[in-house]
Write a protein that holds these residues in place. Structure first.
Motif, PDB file in Angstrom:
ATOM      1  N   MET A 175       0.921  -1.099   0.108  1.00 53.89           N
ATOM      2  CA  MET A 175       0.156   0.064  -0.101  1.00 53.89           C
ATOM      3  C   MET A 175       0.795   1.271  -0.042  1.00 53.89           C
ATOM      4  O   MET A 175       1.667   1.563   0.997  1.00 53.89           O
ATOM      5  N   GLN A 176       0.935   1.858  -1.203  1.00 57.96           N
ATOM      6  CA  GLN A 176       2.035   2.847  -1.323  1.00 57.96           C
ATOM      7  C   GLN A 176       1.769   4.323  -0.878  1.00 57.96           C
ATOM      8  O   GLN A 176       2.504   4.920  -0.327  1.00 57.96           O
ATOM      9  N   LEU A 222       2.784  -1.830   4.546  1.00 58.09           N
ATOM     10  CA  LEU A 222       2.248  -0.457   4.539  1.00 58.09           C
ATOM     11  C   LEU A 222       3.272   0.714   4.418  1.00 58.09           C
ATOM     12  O   LEU A 222       3.707   1.146   5.506  1.00 58.09           O
ATOM     13  N   THR A 223       3.460   0.968   3.010  1.00 56.94           N
ATOM     14  CA  THR A 223       4.564   1.930   2.873  1.00 56.94           C
ATOM     15  C   THR A 223       3.938   3.203   3.313  1.00 56.94           C
ATOM     16  O   THR A 223       4.463   4.226   3.599  1.00 56.94           O
ATOM     17  N   CYS A 224       2.509   3.576   2.900  1.00 51.88           N
ATOM     18  CA  CYS A 224       1.641   4.595   3.066  1.00 51.88           C
ATOM     19  C   CYS A 224       1.623   5.014   4.499  1.00 51.88           C
ATOM     20  O   CYS A 224       1.017   4.303   5.388  1.00 51.88           O
ATOM     21  N   HIS A 235       9.311  -1.009  11.593  1.00 48.47           N
ATOM     22  CA  HIS A 235       8.958  -0.345  12.655  1.00 48.47           C
ATOM     23  C   HIS A 235       7.508  -0.447  12.914  1.00 48.47           C
ATOM     24  O   HIS A 235       7.171  -0.263  14.117  1.00 48.47           O
ATOM     25  N   ILE A 236       6.711  -0.738  11.985  1.00 45.46           N
ATOM     26  CA  ILE A 236       5.263  -0.906  12.395  1.00 45.46           C
ATOM     27  C   ILE A 236       5.040  -2.114  13.112  1.00 45.46           C
ATOM     28  O   ILE A 236       3.891  -2.534  13.879  1.00 45.46           O
ATOM     29  N   MET A 292      -2.144   4.643   5.907  1.00 50.72           N
ATOM     30  CA  MET A 292      -2.144   3.213   6.092  1.00 50.72           C
ATOM     31  C   MET A 292      -1.673   2.708   7.469  1.00 50.72           C
ATOM     32  O   MET A 292      -2.296   1.857   8.120  1.00 50.72           O
ATOM     33  N   GLN A 293      -0.434   3.079   7.661  1.00 51.51           N
ATOM     34  CA  GLN A 293       0.107   2.741   9.021  1.00 51.51           C
ATOM     35  C   GLN A 293      -0.685   3.389  10.188  1.00 51.51           C
ATOM     36  O   GLN A 293      -0.676   2.689  11.046  1.00 51.51           O
TER      37      GLN A 293
END
Length: 139
Positions: A49-50, A84-86, A110-111, A89-90
């Motif tokens: 998810m960018q 989750l790049t976005c 990190h998430i 979204m994180q």
């Protein structure tokens, strides 16, 4: 009528999220022919998810959350993992994090750190915090 809907911030109840799998997009058609868009890249069974883009005049009206909810639901129903790049979204993930969802998230690192979550209480599912309440710190 749509102006009134936007003022009430009930976007998720009145707008349809479209999915273009070939282009890797979830999107909502807005009143002025623009779109709120979540862009992703599929790599096997992982959806990266960018980015979510919502036109400035539509920010704060629930479109990003609607797109995030739809993407998470799509991943769950279709047995995808999510990276989750976005940043939004994180934040959304941290707001709705539960043991079942944790199994589907594969990054960023990190998430994934931090304590395990508690099972989601079905009595408060509609009282979830806003994703904007969560800060994201990346290293």
């Amino acid at each position: 009528m749509l102006t009134q809907i936007q003022r009430n911030k009930n976007a998720r109840f009145y707008y349809t999220v479209h999915h273009n799998e070939k282009r890797g997009l979830f999107y909502v058609k807005l009143d002025d022919s623009s779109r709120a868009v979540l862009q992703y890249k599929a790599e096997g069974k992982v959806l990266d998810m960018q980015v979510i883009n919502v036109p400035y005049r539509y920010t704060g009206q629930g479109y990003a959350r609607l797109l995030a909810e739809t993407a998470f639901t799509y991943a769950i129903v279709n047995y995808y993992y999510m990276y989750l790049t976005c940043e939004y979204m994180q934040k959304y993930y941290l707001a709705v994090k539960n043991p079942d969802l944790e199994e589907l998230i594969v990054g960023p690192p990190h998430i994934l750190e931090g304590p395990d979550s508690e099972p989601l209480d079905p009595n408060i599912i509609y009282e979830l915090p806003d994703p904007e309440d969560f800060l994201i710190y990346s290293s």
